[in-house]
Design an enzyme around this catalytic site. Structure first.
Site, PDB file in Angstrom:
ATOM      1  N   LYS A  44       0.871  -1.176   0.000  1.00  0.00           N
ATOM      2  CA  LYS A  44       0.000   0.000   0.000  1.00  0.00           C
ATOM      3  C   LYS A  44       0.904   1.222   0.000  1.00  0.00           C
ATOM      4  O   LYS A  44       1.738   1.399   0.893  1.00  0.00           O
ATOM      5  CB  LYS A  44      -0.879  -0.019   1.243  1.00  0.00           C
ATOM      6  CG  LYS A  44      -1.749   1.215   1.372  1.00  0.00           C
ATOM      7  CD  LYS A  44      -2.613   1.131   2.626  1.00  0.00           C
ATOM      8  CE  LYS A  44      -3.552   2.307   2.739  1.00  0.00           C
ATOM      9  NZ  LYS A  44      -4.375   2.226   3.962  1.00  0.00           N
ATOM     10  N   LYS A  81      -2.280  -1.572  -3.642  1.00  0.00           N
ATOM     11  CA  LYS A  81      -3.134  -0.391  -3.567  1.00  0.00           C
ATOM     12  C   LYS A  81      -2.301   0.875  -3.675  1.00  0.00           C
ATOM     13  O   LYS A  81      -1.289   0.955  -2.983  1.00  0.00           O
ATOM     14  CB  LYS A  81      -3.862  -0.433  -2.222  1.00  0.00           C
ATOM     15  CG  LYS A  81      -4.684   0.775  -1.921  1.00  0.00           C
ATOM     16  CD  LYS A  81      -5.308   0.618  -0.567  1.00  0.00           C
ATOM     17  CE  LYS A  81      -5.973   1.925  -0.208  1.00  0.00           C
ATOM     18  NZ  LYS A  81      -6.504   1.933   1.104  1.00  0.00           N
TER      19      LYS A  81
END
Ligand code: PBG
Length: 324
Positions: free
Chosen positions: A196, A249
């Site tokens: 992420k 992400k």
């Protein structure tokens, strides 16, 4: 002109193009993120995310029912907490009477067949707006684990199928796995936010939840957008610690990372097509600058083609409506 190879032959008609198509999308690929607020009869559009709403639990049940009819079966619910319920230790996150846990329980009781996911991080409940406990301007790693464990057990008890530890700090998956197993939640899955990135594409999400950090940024825990090899280290650890899925992400600016993890790991890869990626398409389509529906399909295809098996996307319902 003599040419043995004419690749255009495989593009000559819809029927032929359909035969040679390598990637297809289905509502079964998607997890639909939903925003929850307290109260009743609330359905308020998120200003920076046209078509996406903050629902109170009663109307969220209706939304889930509608989505189920369209073939969407997986949901990730994020709560928006008012400032007065936030504190420095995110204690509201494991209060058994808190509206988020009650809503999760009621969604799962009403629709046991769905796959329900939740987010495990302090930010929606933190008066500092950070994902971990803050001390002297620093975000603490190990001390935050206890809060995450309590949150995880409370969410598992509410009936969540997949927990998503999303703070990108160290040792999360292993610690939560052990706590879950010790409490008998051996069937509760973990989708790790493996890679992420500290991204500007989360802006509209933080509007939706009023969860922007009150000071600084998230660069000491989320990854540097410049790095890809580091994602392999993160994925190795998540594998060892017992994750069931690896997530990348954002998705679109990180297609190379999706491909990298897909090529190197055997766990299913998920990608989070985040709020900013959604809003960019919506905003330019509203201005008539691009065809929003085509841009949606093209983006989702690219994410799947890169190697994501699962896509968390705010487009899930729009895609399903288009197909239906
Ligand atoms: C927070 C969290 C964020 C998102 C999912 N979980 C925001 C952040 O890290 O600041 C972003 C999702 C999106 O932008 O759609 N733990």
């Amino acid at each position: 002109m003599s040419m043995l190879r004419r690749p255009r032959r495989n593009r000559k008609s819809t029927a032929v193009r359909d035969l040679v198509r390598e990637t297809t999308l289905s509502t079964e690929d998607f997890i639909f993120p939903l925003f929850l607020v307290s109260g009743q009869n609330q359905k308020v559009e998120v200003e920076s995310m046209p078509g996406i709403y903050r629902f109170s639990a009663d109307l969220m049940l209706k939304e889930v029912e509608e989505c189920l009819k369209l073939g969407i079966r997986a949901f990730d619910v994020f709560p928006a907490y008012p400032e007065e319920l936030k504190d420095s230790m995110a204690t509201e996150s494991y209060n058994p009477d808190t509206f988020y846990l009650k809503a999760l329980r009621s969604i799962k009781e009403n629709f046991p067949e769905i796959c329900l996911m939740s987010d495990v991080a302090m930010d929606p409940y933190s008066s500092d707006g950070h994902d971990g406990i803050v001390k002297d301007g620093k975000i603490l790693n190990d001390e935050t684990l206890e809060v995450l464990a309590r949150m995880s057990l409370a969410q598992a008890d509410a009936g969540v199928d997949i927990l998503g530890p999303s703070d990108m700090m160290d040792g999360r998956v292993g610690f939560i796995r052990e706590e879950l197993d010790n409490a008998g939640f051996t069937d509760t899955s973990i989708m790790s936010y493996t890679a992420k990135y500290a991204s500007s594409f989360y802006g509209p999400f933080r509007d939706a939840l009023d969860s922007a950090p009150k000071f600084g940024d998230k660069k000491t825990y989320q990854m540097d957008p410049s790095n890809s090899r580091e994602a392999l280290i993160e994925a190795d650890l998540d594998m060892e610690e017992g994750a069931d899925f690896l997530m990348v992400k954002p998705a679109l600016a990180y297609l190379d990372i999706i491909q990298l993890l897909n090529q190197n790991f055997d766990l299913p890869i998920a990608a989070y097509n985040v709020s900013g990626e959604y809003s960019m398409i919506k905003a330019s389509a509203e201005r008539g600058w691009i065809d929003g529906e085509k841009a949606m399909i093209e983006s989702l295809l690219s994410i799947k083609r890169a190697g994501a098996k699962i896509i968390l996307t705010y487009f899930a319902k729009e895609f399903a409506l288009m197909k239906g």
